[in-house]
Design an enzyme around this catalytic site. Sequence first.
Site, PDB file in Angstrom:
ATOM      1  NE  ARG A  65       0.023  -6.590   3.972  1.00 18.34           N
ATOM      2  CZ  ARG A  65       0.075  -5.477   3.196  1.00 18.34           C
ATOM      3  NH1 ARG A  65       1.027  -5.486   1.866  1.00 18.34           N
ATOM      4  NH2 ARG A  65      -0.145  -4.330   3.474  1.00 18.34           N
ATOM      5  CG  ASP A 106      -1.850  -1.850  -9.277  1.00 15.95           C
ATOM      6  OD1 ASP A 106      -1.769  -0.867  -8.827  1.00 15.95           O
ATOM      7  OD2 ASP A 106      -1.416  -3.003  -8.881  1.00 15.95           O
TER       8      ASP A 106
END
Length: 294
Positions: free
Chosen positions: A32, A141
């Site tokens: 990632r 979030d």
Amino acid sequence: MTESDFAFLRQLLLQRSGLALSPDKRYLAESRLGILCRRRGIADLAALVQSLRFGTDPALEHAVVEAMTTNETLFFRDHTPFELFRDVILPERLQTNAASRSLRIWCAAVSTGQEAYSIAMILDEMAPRLAGWKIQIVGTDISGEVLERARKGIYSQFEIQRGLPIQMLLKHFHQEGDKWRISERLRDMVELRQHNLLESSSHLGQFDVIFCRNVLIYFDVPTKAKVLDGMAPRLVPQGAMLLGAAETVIGISTLIVPDRQHRGIYRSQGSIHAQPAGLGLPLEPVRATAGLRY
């Protein structure tokens, strides 16, 4: 990536987001963060970690946290929590809040919005019973990127096929090319805010229902306790919390405890002792016309 660099990243992620990255997840970090390096023109992972060690680029730290955050979600995920919300929790709150005619729901770690919009669909199905009520669904979030996707409410065919009943698709979505956009009416029901669960949530106010599902599994025990204990004051008396199927408060928090009558529902400790007679039992089941079992 060297052991030293990986150890630094693990500590950074734990401090900034609560993410407890296990030693066997180095491959995930390399994959990632390698993509992040290419996007930002950073030579390699060593150079990325070196920049992070200087601690002078908060935007880079935030980008690393976003890259490492798992945003797996789908509509009506796991079914049971939504059935509990519809058939047990909503009847309770309709009775308890009859005078104020208001209902506040918090979706923590809302990701790209499927959970919040699933709740909105359930509430929309019972609109006649909620006429005149003030309904607020707040989704939070840590990632601004996924919140932007949630605000747009646009989903791929693959995302639509994961959990969404066909009746709901036809009623609440319209097709745009090879994508599907959720109706403006449902988007208007959901307020999305960026928030780190490790930080104080007092500014969000109190809620009748908190969905905190499938996020605690990424935290170590001390971080789970911090998040749960921080959420406890956000629940109104006799409010309800719903966790993921693999999550529990047992042995972690004394402020949030399992409901005595309904497996899968959690209450604040004070609510358990102060719960008036008649609550905690389904009053009149509220059935969505499309249903959740299919």
